[in-house]
Design a protein around this motif. Structure first.
Motif, PDB file in Angstrom:
ATOM      1  N   LEU A   1      10.611   5.563   3.052  1.00 47.19           N
ATOM      2  CA  LEU A   1       9.214   6.063   3.192  1.00 47.19           C
ATOM      3  C   LEU A   1       8.788   7.168   2.216  1.00 47.19           C
ATOM      4  O   LEU A   1       7.778   7.188   1.449  1.00 47.19           O
ATOM      5  N   LYS A   2       9.932   7.933   1.885  1.00 46.31           N
ATOM      6  CA  LYS A   2       9.706   8.968   0.769  1.00 46.31           C
ATOM      7  C   LYS A   2       9.615   8.351  -0.614  1.00 46.31           C
ATOM      8  O   LYS A   2       8.833   8.623  -1.524  1.00 46.31           O
ATOM      9  N   ASP A   3      10.361   7.204  -0.696  1.00 42.84           N
ATOM     10  CA  ASP A   3      10.285   6.251  -1.948  1.00 42.84           C
ATOM     11  C   ASP A   3       8.891   5.621  -2.177  1.00 42.84           C
ATOM     12  O   ASP A   3       8.302   5.828  -3.117  1.00 42.84           O
ATOM     13  N   VAL A   4       8.073   5.543  -1.150  1.00 40.29           N
ATOM     14  CA  VAL A   4       6.694   5.109  -1.324  1.00 40.29           C
ATOM     15  C   VAL A   4       5.786   5.707  -1.704  1.00 40.29           C
ATOM     16  O   VAL A   4       5.197   5.965  -2.536  1.00 40.29           O
ATOM     17  N   GLN A   5       6.014   7.200  -1.155  1.00 36.78           N
ATOM     18  CA  GLN A   5       5.157   8.036  -1.407  1.00 36.78           C
ATOM     19  C   GLN A   5       5.361   8.826  -2.699  1.00 36.78           C
ATOM     20  O   GLN A   5       4.385   9.015  -3.595  1.00 36.78           O
ATOM     21  N   ASP A   6       6.628   9.096  -3.121  1.00 39.80           N
ATOM     22  CA  ASP A   6       6.824   9.158  -4.389  1.00 39.80           C
ATOM     23  C   ASP A   6       6.597   8.238  -5.537  1.00 39.80           C
ATOM     24  O   ASP A   6       6.055   8.717  -6.680  1.00 39.80           O
ATOM     25  N   SER A   7       6.626   6.846  -5.126  1.00 45.62           N
ATOM     26  CA  SER A   7       5.900   6.001  -6.000  1.00 45.62           C
ATOM     27  C   SER A   7       4.613   6.231  -6.332  1.00 45.62           C
ATOM     28  O   SER A   7       4.131   5.859  -7.692  1.00 45.62           O
TER      29      SER A   7
ATOM     30  N   SER B   1       0.679  -1.099   0.174  1.00 46.55           N
ATOM     31  CA  SER B   1       0.023   0.137  -0.062  1.00 46.55           C
ATOM     32  C   SER B   1       0.809   1.362  -0.019  1.00 46.55           C
ATOM     33  O   SER B   1       2.079   1.474   0.723  1.00 46.55           O
ATOM     34  N   TYR B   2       0.110   2.212  -0.490  1.00 40.92           N
ATOM     35  CA  TYR B   2       1.220   3.528  -0.728  1.00 40.92           C
ATOM     36  C   TYR B   2       0.965   4.203   0.589  1.00 40.92           C
ATOM     37  O   TYR B   2       1.678   5.134   0.869  1.00 40.92           O
ATOM     38  N   ASP B   3      -0.227   3.977   1.600  1.00 40.41           N
ATOM     39  CA  ASP B   3      -0.329   4.548   2.567  1.00 40.41           C
ATOM     40  C   ASP B   3       0.549   4.252   3.707  1.00 40.41           C
ATOM     41  O   ASP B   3       0.590   3.109   4.310  1.00 40.41           O
ATOM     42  N   VAL B   4       1.600   5.114   4.099  1.00 40.75           N
ATOM     43  CA  VAL B   4       2.437   4.664   5.164  1.00 40.75           C
ATOM     44  C   VAL B   4       2.433   5.700   6.057  1.00 40.75           C
ATOM     45  O   VAL B   4       3.497   5.936   7.012  1.00 40.75           O
ATOM     46  N   THR B   5       1.230   6.181   6.610  1.00 39.39           N
ATOM     47  CA  THR B   5       1.054   7.369   7.605  1.00 39.39           C
ATOM     48  C   THR B   5       1.471   6.671   9.159  1.00 39.39           C
ATOM     49  O   THR B   5       2.131   7.335   9.880  1.00 39.39           O
ATOM     50  N   ASN B   6       1.009   5.396   9.181  1.00 37.06           N
ATOM     51  CA  ASN B   6       1.411   4.760  10.408  1.00 37.06           C
ATOM     52  C   ASN B   6       2.845   4.526  10.788  1.00 37.06           C
ATOM     53  O   ASN B   6       3.290   4.821  11.817  1.00 37.06           O
TER      54      ASN B   6
END
Length: 719
Positions: free
Chosen positions: A462-468, A433-438
């Motif tokens: 975490l930045k990679d996931v959000q940028d992805s 999932s792209y949601d890594v808020t937790n």
């Protein structure tokens, strides 16, 4: 008490001496009753009669007050010299029985019962169903104590017997009162029992010594008031021993068991039981906790409870340090300790409360714990307890919190940060999932403990996931505009990772089907268009595939990994496949093929028609026969810490070769010191220990790439 010279015996009447040595003393011990097989009332009567007869025989020879005192002193000395071990135990047993009868009569008086009613059985005095005779026994005992005072024997008999009676009765009372009950305070109630039962009992035994001093030799027996400090010490000693024996259970139930901890703390201040507590709790840990069958999470849970409980028991931290050192050493030997700690810190459902500790507590930087030499405030200074280990700093135990102590099990933050990176990667790829808020929330909390520098790689992950998410949406939009027919049939999403900052993934071979391979090529081409000189290297075995499988009984959806998806997609073109055909098609080993197809066997989508021959089922059922195949283990997607360490050291092999080429030969210590500067900046951010480098160089010696001579390593010269 009269003082006698060695020749005093010769000054007494020869007739009295003969009667004393030949008749009175032998007759006294001969007439002493047997403890067993007699009613307690009969025993009490005989004991009183023996002492009274002995006293009367002594008084017969006393013509005046002076001779009476001399005769009593000599008689007492002769009697005590002939005392036996059995007679001493008899007196102790009799005192215990008399005390129980005294408690029984006191209880009846408080309840307003008829103490003369002999129609009731009594647990205090009954032997073989004999009726209650507590009043008679207490009366006989009181007369016996008066006789002992007159003979000057009360101190010699009561000093030992009373201590034994009081100690045993306190132990019996406290076990009945508070054993296995940890949620209440009991010391105040026990102190009141001592006042009501023990003190009044002592008054019965000792009597008013001041009134009897003129007629007895008893002059230095302690008064009732002088017994009070002893009674308090006895009570605290017995209570401490009881709670120490149950301390493991008390720690398990902490903080609900805090009242017991507070009572025990008060007792430890008044008794010398610290060493007993340390020894007992270490033994309990060794026998009940530090075992291979106990889960690491359970050990950590007990360790955390131990920290909290022992700090409430003794804030100085000395007992905590002494008790928990074996536990920390054992945790270091477990491979999953670090991962369990990290999971507990970042998972509120772990059961260890570490996540709440991380969120709620005031952050204490881990580095503060290692500063054992910092100056302390003079006003707050307290001396170290006498059992403090000079090699350990109790100050560090007072200043560190639970999380810091767990991290310091290994003495380094590097291992924890490296393990957290691996765990973070596992969590990201467990949901895709792209949601890594937790995860971002926990990362910010960990930064307060470890510092931002140590967790820089995790920030980038975490930045990679959000940028992805943004990049993936843009690439899909661009591909959709080109009206690519291949792409339109597959809903394809990707994570685009900066490989340098992510942990090393386990290697696995997965050959994507042609239609997926086409999508991946289009995706890569579009990425290269956007990013210029950069390209994508696909990790084919990581991901999640959603499949719809149509059988005769309908369509069923599955979420599987790429390896399982490639297996089932082979059956689109051919309904029956053998293990060898699957291995040949996918370029995988037999064991890997069996592992991947076992999932579909378990789902009933594929059936094994004969050994190593598989066929697509007509209907999807989960009723599967026993099979030798196994499903893939739910393991971490990242390589183990040791394999990462080996790979990192292999990266530094070129530096080792350069050192030895320029210098010629180096010791292990010199090589290690030169490599440390490179290891600090490695992808894992961990330090290469001397032992790691030694193992690595030894492997190079075995492979013939290095020579070890005189403790120095050098390159093998090529011919």
């Amino acid at each position: 008490m009269a003082s006698f010279q060695p020749n005093l015996l010769a000054q007494y009447d020869e007739h009295f001496k003969a009667r004393l040595l030949n008749d009175y003393c032998p007759l006294f011990w001969h007439n002493f009753p047997e403890w067993d097989n007699q009613a307690l009332s009969t025993v009490s009567h005989k004991v009183l009669q023996v002492f009274q007869t002995f006293h009367a025989n002594i008084l017969i020879h006393a013509a005046d007050g002076v001779s009476e005192r001399r005769d009593l002193a000599l008689a007492r000395a002769a009697l005590l010299l002939n005392e036996t071990k059995d007679s001493r135990q008899f007196i102790i047993n009799y005192f215990i029985a008399a005390f129980k009868c005294y408690k029984s009569t006191s209880a009846k008086d408080q309840q307003g019962l008829d103490t003369d009613n002999e129609s009731e059985d009594c647990d205090a005095c009954s032997r073989e169903s004999i009726l209650c005779c507590c009043d008679e026994i207490v009366s006989n005992f009181q007369d016996l104590c008066s006789c002992l005072r007159a003979l000057g024997l009360l101190e010699h008999i009561a000093s030992t017997s009373l201590a034994a009676v009081i100690y045993s009765q306190m132990k019996e009372y406290l076990e009945g009162l508070c054993k296995d009950e940890f949620h209440k305070h009991f010391l105040v109630e026990a102190m009141q029992w001592v006042e009501d039962q023990i003190i009044s009992w002592l008054r019965l035994v000792i009597g008013d010594i001041n009134e009897d001093q003129g007629d007895s030799l008893e002059s230095d027996l302690l008064s009732v008031e002088s017994w009070r400090p002893k009674l308090e010490y006895f009570l605290c000693k017995v209570y401490a021993e009881l709670r120490i024996a149950q301390l493991f259970e008390i720690i398990v139930e902490f903080p609900e068991s805090l009242p017991s901890i507070e009572d025990l703390r008060e007792c430890l201040e008044k008794t010398e039981s610290r060493s007993l507590l340390t020894k007992s709790l270490k033994e309990a840990f060794r026998n009940r906790l530090l075992q291979a069958a106990v889960n690491t999470v359970d050990i950590l849970t007990q360790y955390i409870s131990t920290i909290r409980a022992l700090r409430a028991l003794e804030p100085s931290g000395v007992i905590l340090e002494n008790v928990c050192e074996p536990l920390r050493e054992y945790l270091r030997t477990r491979e999953d300790t670090i991962r369990c700690i990290i999971m507990s810190l970042t998972d509120q459902d772990s059961g260890t409360d570490l996540a709440e500790e991380l969120i709620a507590s005031e952050p204490v930087p881990i580095d503060v714990v290692d500063d054992a030499d910092s100056d302390s405030d003079g006003e707050d200074w307290m001396p170290e307890p006498v059992d403090a280990d000079i090699g350990m700093s109790s100050k560090s135990q007072r200043t560190s919190d639970i999380i810091s102590m767990l991290v310091n099990i290994y003495g380094s933050k590097d291992l924890f940060v490296s393990e957290y990176r691996a765990l973070l990667a596992d969590r990201i790829f467990s949901s895709y999932s792209y949601d890594v808020t937790n995860e971002r929330r926990y990362l910010e909390l960990l930064k307060r403990r470890f510092g931002e520098v140590y967790l820089h790689f995790c920030d980038i992950m975490l930045k990679d996931v959000q940028d992805s998410q943004r990049m993936n949406r843009h690439i899909k939009d661009q591909l959709a505009k080109k009206d690519d027919e291949t792409v339109s049939d597959v809903d394809f999403d990707a994570f685009i990772l900066s490989s340098v900052y992510w942990p090393v993934f386990k290697e696995d071979q997965v050959t994507a089907p042609p239609e997926i391979e086409s999508v991946m090529k289009s995706y890569t081409k579009e990425f290269e268009t956007l990013k210029g000189m950069r390209t994508l290297q696909w990790v084919g075995h990581l991901g999640e595939v959603e499949l719809d499988i149509e059988l005769e009984d309908g369509t069923k959806s599955f979420k599987v990994n790429p390896g399982q998806a490639t297996i089932i997609m082979l059956f689109q073109d051919k309904e029956t496949l053998t293990t060898s055909e699957i291995c040949s098609e996918l370029q995988i080993s037999t064991s890997v093929a069996r592992s991947r197809i076992s999932y579909w066997l378990g789902q009933g989508v594929v059936s094994e028609v004969s050994p190593d021959v598989f066929n697509v089922s007509k209907s999807c059922t989960s009723s599967v026969k026993e099979t030798s195949f196994y499903e893939e283990d739910d393991e971490s997607i990242t390589a183990s810490a040791q394999s990462q360490k080996d790979e990192e050291l292999q990266m530094y092999w070129s530096y080792v070769v350069g050192m030895l080429t320029n210098i010629g030969a180096l010791s292990i210590e010199r090589i290690h010191s030169m490599l440390k500067m490179f290891a600090v900046t490695g992808p894992t951010g961990s330090q290469c220990t001397l032992e790691d480098v030694k193992k690595f160089l030894e492997s190079k010696v075995k492979s013939g790439e290095l020579l070890l001579s005189g403790g120095l390593y050098k390159l093998v010269k090529s011919e």
